[in-house]
Structure formats: C-alpha cells, structure tokens
Design a protein around this motif. Sequence first.
Motif, PDB file in Angstrom:
ATOM      1  N   THR A  43       0.705  -1.103  -0.259  1.00  0.00           N
ATOM      2  CA  THR A  43      -0.147  -0.120  -0.102  1.00  0.00           C
ATOM      3  C   THR A  43       0.814   1.451   0.066  1.00  0.00           C
ATOM      4  OG1 THR A  43      -1.429  -1.232   1.323  1.00  0.00           O
ATOM      5  CG2 THR A  43      -1.864   1.052   1.190  1.00  0.00           C
ATOM      6  N   SER A  47       0.688   4.005  -2.981  1.00  0.00           N
ATOM      7  CA  SER A  47       0.027   5.234  -2.797  1.00  0.00           C
ATOM      8  C   SER A  47       1.201   6.321  -3.016  1.00  0.00           C
ATOM      9  CB  SER A  47      -0.441   5.307  -1.341  1.00  0.00           C
ATOM     10  OG  SER A  47       0.485   4.915  -0.426  1.00  0.00           O
ATOM     11  N   VAL A  50       0.918   6.820  -6.786  1.00  0.00           N
ATOM     12  CA  VAL A  50      -0.372   7.635  -6.995  1.00  0.00           C
ATOM     13  C   VAL A  50       0.022   9.155  -6.828  1.00  0.00           C
ATOM     14  CG1 VAL A  50      -2.978   7.735  -6.508  1.00  0.00           C
ATOM     15  CG2 VAL A  50      -2.012   5.584  -6.916  1.00  0.00           C
ATOM     16  N   ALA A  51       0.375   9.152  -5.476  1.00  0.00           N
ATOM     17  CA  ALA A  51       0.770  10.508  -5.104  1.00  0.00           C
ATOM     18  C   ALA A  51       1.436  11.205  -6.316  1.00  0.00           C
ATOM     19  CB  ALA A  51       1.450  10.582  -3.939  1.00  0.00           C
ATOM     20  N   ALA A  68      -3.187   9.850  -2.476  1.00  0.00           N
ATOM     21  CA  ALA A  68      -2.518   8.693  -1.955  1.00  0.00           C
ATOM     22  C   ALA A  68      -3.482   8.385  -0.617  1.00  0.00           C
ATOM     23  CB  ALA A  68      -1.165   9.180  -1.335  1.00  0.00           C
ATOM     24  N   CYS A  69      -4.260   9.309   0.140  1.00  0.00           N
ATOM     25  CA  CYS A  69      -4.654   9.057   1.356  1.00  0.00           C
ATOM     26  C   CYS A  69      -5.933   8.049   0.897  1.00  0.00           C
ATOM     27  CB  CYS A  69      -5.313  10.054   2.141  1.00  0.00           C
ATOM     28  SG  CYS A  69      -3.921  11.105   2.606  1.00  0.00           S
ATOM     29  N   VAL A  71      -6.214   6.184  -1.722  1.00  0.00           N
ATOM     30  CA  VAL A  71      -5.630   4.809  -2.190  1.00  0.00           C
ATOM     31  C   VAL A  71      -5.505   4.019  -0.734  1.00  0.00           C
ATOM     32  CG1 VAL A  71      -3.834   3.390  -2.973  1.00  0.00           C
ATOM     33  CG2 VAL A  71      -4.541   5.265  -4.320  1.00  0.00           C
ATOM     34  N   GLY A  72      -4.847   4.601   0.023  1.00  0.00           N
ATOM     35  CA  GLY A  72      -4.619   3.864   1.478  1.00  0.00           C
ATOM     36  C   GLY A  72      -5.980   3.369   2.124  1.00  0.00           C
ATOM     37  N   THR A 101      -0.681  -5.216  -4.698  1.00  0.00           N
ATOM     38  CA  THR A 101      -0.631  -3.540  -4.744  1.00  0.00           C
ATOM     39  C   THR A 101       0.783  -3.126  -5.106  1.00  0.00           C
ATOM     40  OG1 THR A 101      -0.210  -3.520  -2.437  1.00  0.00           O
ATOM     41  CG2 THR A 101      -2.312  -2.593  -3.074  1.00  0.00           C
ATOM     42  N   GLY A 201      -1.534   5.428   3.591  1.00  0.00           N
ATOM     43  CA  GLY A 201      -1.399   6.250   2.412  1.00  0.00           C
ATOM     44  C   GLY A 201      -0.720   7.696   2.283  1.00  0.00           C
ATOM     45  N   GLY A 204       2.935   7.049   2.229  1.00  0.00           N
ATOM     46  CA  GLY A 204       3.345   6.689   0.677  1.00  0.00           C
ATOM     47  C   GLY A 204       3.616   8.284   0.228  1.00  0.00           C
ATOM     48  N   ALA A 205       2.624   9.232   0.351  1.00  0.00           N
ATOM     49  CA  ALA A 205       2.885  10.563  -0.293  1.00  0.00           C
ATOM     50  C   ALA A 205       3.921  11.305   0.512  1.00  0.00           C
ATOM     51  CB  ALA A 205       1.485  11.289  -0.008  1.00  0.00           C
TER      52      ALA A 205
END
Lengths: 328, 493
Positions: A43, A47, A50-51, A68-69, A71-72, A101, A201, A204-205
């Motif tokens: 995850t 994310s 995606v971010a 990103a959030c 996605v999480g 993922t 998420g 990740g960002a």
Amino acid sequence: MSGLEWILLLSGVVSGATPILLATLGETLTEKAGFVNLSLDGTVLLSAMVAFMVAFETQNAILGFLAACLVGALVAAVVVLFSLWLGQSQVAVGFVLTLTTRDLAYFLGNPYTRLHGPQFSTFPIPFLSDIPVLGPIFFHHNWMVYAGLALIGFCWAYIYRTPMGLRLRAVGESPKASFARGDNPAKLQWVYALAGGVLVGAAGAAFSLCVKPGWGRPQGAEGTGWIALALVIFGGWHPVRAAAGAYLFSLLQVLGIYFQGWIPSVPAQVFQVAPFPLMILTLLIIAYARKTATQEAARRRLWMKSFLDFFSGTAPSALGKPYRLESF
Amino acid sequence: MASDPGARMAVELIDIHKEYGPLKANQGISICFAPGYIHGILGENGAGKSTLMKVLAGFTPKTRGLIRIDGSNTEYQTPAEVSRLGIGMLYQEPVDFPVLSVLENFMIGQTRGFWLNRMATQKRFESLCLHLEFSLPPETPVQKLTTGERQQLEIIRLLSLGANVLILDEPTTGISSFQKETLFQALKALAKEGKTLILVSHKLEDIERLCDRVSVLRKGRVTGEMERPFDTETLLKMMFGSVPSPLKPSQTAAGAPLLNMENVSATGDRAGLRGCSVVIREKEVVALAGLEGSGQGVFLRLAAGLKVPTSGAIRLQGEPMAGKDCIAYQNKGVTFLPTSRLEEGLITGLTISEHFALKASHGFRVRWNDAEQQAQARIEQFRIKGKPGMPVESLSGGNQQRLLLSFLPDAPSLLLLEKPTRGLDLESTLWVWEHLYHYREKKTAIVFSSSELEEILMVADRILVFFNGGVIRDIKTAQTDVHDLGRAIAGKA
Ligand SMILES: Nc1ncnc2c1ncn2[C@@H]1O[C@H](COP(=O)(O)OP(=O)(O)OP(=O)(O)O)[C@@H](O)[C@H]1O
Ligand SMILES: [Mg+2]
C-alpha cells in the motif's frame, strides 16, 4: 563530527522518519481496534506512486497527497470487505494484497519513472525555527513532518484520553464485551481500519512528495510497511513508543550512511540491514519482559523495572479475531 | 443511557422461543415483570434462565416471541438499543475487558463526549463502592481481580448507568455473605425507588430472602409462579420435578499426613499468604472459608505447585517439595481445579469431544471415535445437558462445571478444588459431593474453597478460616455453626 553535523544528522532523522512514522501510527490505530491490515508494504508503494502520478499530472502536490490517502483507505476497505463481511482471514487477505498492490504500483508507475514533479517545500516555522539546536532539528521541514509530529500527540490523546479512544481499546480487547456495552464492534473495526489506511496512504505520499521525491524502481519505500508492522509490536501498541521506534529506525538508517563513510572497510550492506536484527532483538526483550520471573527479579531493581515497563506492551487480546454476532 | 431515570417500566415477555439449532433453550416463556418488585427467576442448571435474560438484554436474538415494554411491542437487535431503553444486565460469566483497568471498565459504555473525565468518574465510582461496601482498586487491571470482584464491578457499573430495569444473572455466586447482605439492601432500595429488578438464581435461599415473586423455569418452560410467602417444598418440586434427597453424611477417620505446610508465605491475590502452617491428612475433606481473595486461592495454588513460596517449606507425603514444579506435584497425584471455568479449565471454541480427544490422544493420530464415545459416556455419567459436538461455551454454567469434574483422574491423592460448586443448583451440588465423597475410599484428601457457608458446614470435616492472608482458625466442623463461622470470616475470631 562537529555540532553542526550532528544537527544536520538529527534533522535528517526527524524528516526521514516521517513515512515510517505515519504508517506505524496508522497501523497502531487499526490494530488497537483488533484488526490486522497486513497489506501495508504494498500500500505504501502504491500510494507513493499514485501521489506522484496525480501531483505530476495536475502539478499540484496537495492533490497528490489526497489521492494517496484515498488509495490507502481503499486498500484497507478491500481488507475489511473480505475479512469482516466475507469472513476470510485478515492475514491472508492482507498478504495477498501487499503483493498485488506492489506489482500494481510498478506496473502503473512505469511511465512516471525518473521524472521531475512537484513536491512539498520546506516551511520553517517562524520563531520556533530560530531556537538554537532544536529549531533546525524540529522546525525546519515541510508540513508533512510537522503533521507527523503532531499526530503522535494526537493519537496518544485520542486513544488514552477520550471516550472514543476508550471504546477503540475496548473493541480490540473484547468485541463481545464491547457489543454488550452497546457498541457495534464491526463498525468500529472498519472505521479504524480505514482511518489507519488513510495514514498509510499518507506515508506513501511522504515518500514520493518529500523524503525521496519522484518515482522509480526500486523505490526507496520498499520494506517500509514491514518495518512499520514490526514497530507496532516494538511499541507495544502504544503510539508514543511506536513513534519512538520509528525515530530509532530512522536514526539507525542515517547512522548507517555516516558509518559507511567512516568505516569503509565494512561492507555497506551491513549498515543497511543492521536495523533489522536490532528490531528482532527488541522483540526478544519485549517477550522476556512479560515473563513473571523477570518481573519478580526486577521488583528490587528500579532501573530494570522502568526499563521493562517501557517494553511491556501487550497486543490487543482480540487482535485478528473478528467477532461474529450470534446468528438467528 | 437510561432514557428517563426514575421512570417506572413494566416489561412483558410473551411466548418467547429460543432455539440453538435443534436445541430448544426457551420454549414459549411468558413472564410479566412489574416495576417496584424484585422478580426472581429460579431454575436448575440449563433450565434456560440465562438464555431468556440474554434475549431480554438484546445480546441474543430470539427465535420467536414478543417483548412488550410499558404495553407497547418493542423490537430490538442490539444491547445498544436495549440500554437506551433503560435495561441493563449483569452477565453470568464476566463480560468485560481483562487488560483494562477497573476504572476504564467502569467507564466503557457510559461516557460520551470529547474528553474522558477521569476525576469525576473516579469520584462517582468510589462513592458507589463505598455505598455498597465493595473495595475495588480503580487502577488495577480487571484480570487481577477475582471473579466475584469482577461481578461487583459490573453491579456498580449498572447502578451508575441508572438503568430502570436491572437484570442480575447469578449476582451472588462470587461474593461473600456480607457483601450479599449489602447488595440485597441496595437492591431492595432500588426496588422501592420503582425500578424493575430481575434476579436470576438457582439458589432458593437467595430468592426466598429477596424476591417478592418468582417464576420457576424447567427445561425451557415456566413450571410455576409464586408470590411471597414462598413454600420451599413447592418451589423445589417446580424446579427439579421432585424434592432432592439430602446428602448422606460420610464420616471416615482421617489417615496419614499428606500435605504439610510449615510457616509458608507467598505473594498473590490481594493479601498474599503469610506464615501458614497446616497439615492435611488422607481422606479428609477440608474447607477453606473466608472473604474473596483472603489467601484461599494462593493456598490452593501453592499446594498444586503452581506458585512458589517466598519462604517456608511444603512437604507432600513427607517429601520436601522445594524447587519442584507443578509436574512433580501432579506426579504425586495432586489435582487442581480452578474456578474460572472458561479461562483456566476449559478451552473456548473446542467441543466436548475435542476436550476428551486432547486428554486421551498420544502420538500422532487423534482417536476421534474413542473421544466421541468417551464424551458420550461421560455426558451420561455426569448428566451433562449437551451433545459431544457442542462447543464448551454453549453449555450452561452448571454443565460446564460438570464437564470439568468429569475430567478428574480416577484416584488422585489430593484434590484441590476452587469453588467446585460455584453456579451449581442444589441437586447438582448434592450430586457433585456424592461423587466427590467416593474419592475418600481411595484415600484422597479433598481441599476446597467456597463462599457458601451452608455448603461448607454440610460437607467438610474441618474448616480453615482465612482472613487477610493468614489462617486465623482451624476448626472441626462439628464445633462451629453458621453464626460463629460468619464472625470468624469477618476477622472477629
Ligand atoms: N450459544 C449457545 N449455543 C448452543 N446452545 C446453547 C447456547 N447457550 C446456551 N445453550 C443451551 O441452552 C440451554 C439453556 O442454557 P442457559 O445458559 O440458559 O441455562 P441456565 O438456566 O442459565 O443454567 P445455569 O444455572 O447453569 O446458568 C442449555 O442446554 C445450553 O446448553
Ligand atoms: Mg445461567
């Protein structure tokens, strides 16, 4: 090493810890409710990708962060769907998702490798950043670092000082009793699983928009999720201790880079993997601290007792065991 | 939260059915609970009392039937809705949060808002404790409390919730006769305020002392109702179908010394155990009397080798046991049966057969057929109301206890029983003791703790009275009575 270098090092520790910190706090929240989301590692990667992708396409880092959030939360929702509603094992679903993922992140992220995109810029906090030593270490970062720091206190206060937090701990301890006291265990669990997912998420960002800006393969974020899962245990399911673990891990990583420079004779890999056995060691200490014999021995030695108390967290009793209401 | 504290609520159960698969726990029960009365629900083990109450409390969905509150039909699915209606229930087996502190347990379910107000809650908690003369340490984790103390905590919590209808499922199993007195006073006062009280019990004397009216259940049906003044004989007939015959006394001379404790001290419980010197002889039945947590539990665990004394010496059949673990004690024929059935004795989630399989299987293969047959045999022998394939937690409380007893080995040298008849109805208690008396023929000594003075006086040869971690009396049963014993337990020896 000069004073300035130390300050730089510690400042690096504080900012570098942010993604792990966010993921750890998120998983702590989730597990406090008795729910295990094992999908963390993948995850975080997805994310992060995606971010960066959203931020790159819209040229807006905030939008990237929000995506990103989302996605999480979505990945957490999938775990919730399969485990709470369809009765599958949380561990199995989480594990499969972490692999899925991860692959998805590299597959979808391919066109975005090694591009330059927007990122969160440093925003020194007025006045506070002028404090000698502490200023540059804590208050000379981007807002995600501040948010991470603030979140530690927030999580602690929420879990231990509010009625909502008490109900959260309650459901993690005994969903049955929680139900008898008028709560809806399944609902509490999915709410906190999603909330935890949002933080994962955000972790990740924090990678792709701050700490290691951009997207590439391999991404520096690999393994973060697993470490976060270990840190939750290390922290004894206590947000402040888990956060301390995140900073410790970040420190070990940064020191590794420095030591590499100082002692070039030791292979670099030693310093890269050193944090992992250290984590295992702490897990051992925790297990040992819970033994009654150890506690009896510590009764007479004050330093030992406080040391053990620090490590004596216990898992929520109902962790990973969803509660089924009695059927009609 | 109660909708309107002080409101008078009448509750009517009409033709309630509850089926667990083929098992019919409640079959068409109709009872009317009026405000201002203490209504007893009496019945033997497995009669369906708890099931009925869990239906009323919204914890278990009913199969069929109608619940009417103040004359209007009410449908609900969860305890949340029920507690909003102002109905609160004390469950028979503790339903709480073992790791959380007493105060936190007290707060869960009754605090809302943004901030936990610990100070105010603690004040309310302490004043309630004082009012009922319970002493509960607010910061201790609940798992360190005795079962009785956990029940006390629940009672206090329910009172604090201000429920208008209070359901108490066997509230007296874990508390001393003194605490029972204060609890009963409190319940009477609550009834005077107009609350509706439902007291579930299998103990006739509790019902007779406290209740204004009683409904008797048997095999899932109402077999009779009665108002004060009660007629014991009739009630017993309603409960069991016939009046159980009293226990035949079995007097045998005590044999050689079996267990010697010399000046033994140990930590544990609240008071620990201090300077205890006791000799237990073969064939003796020794009762440990005393308030909850006065040292009886520690004594039993020491004798079972589960605890290590901090000082003093323990000898078993003359052999010093210092430094030996509980396996060595077991090899000498010591068997210990703890009180919390579902936590220390039985494994939740496993069926009756699986428990026998666990006990019987050696090597790689589980002998399911043997286990099943054995389970069936024991179910018949111990008259357990259940099937081999039932998970243990779905047995009624009394039947769980019977199952535990059925695991006892054939010829132990020393049987240590912690509240062996806790939760058992009269017939079962008599049955259990008759069963236990057979062990004396095999020279077994039986040491048991109990909070029932009547039981102690009925079955024991000798009584050790514990107070605050010490043995303050060691007396032959024939030389004491209820009154004298009650004073000794309170420390007025
Ligand atoms: N969850 C369950 N699943 C299957 N059977 C159950 C379940 N709960 C209770 N039963 C059965 O329903 C019957 C009634 O049980 P209940 O607990 O209501 O008895 P009780 O009157 O409270 O007895 P006791 O005095 O021993 O507490 C028993 O035969 C029991 O085995
Ligand atoms: Mg019952």
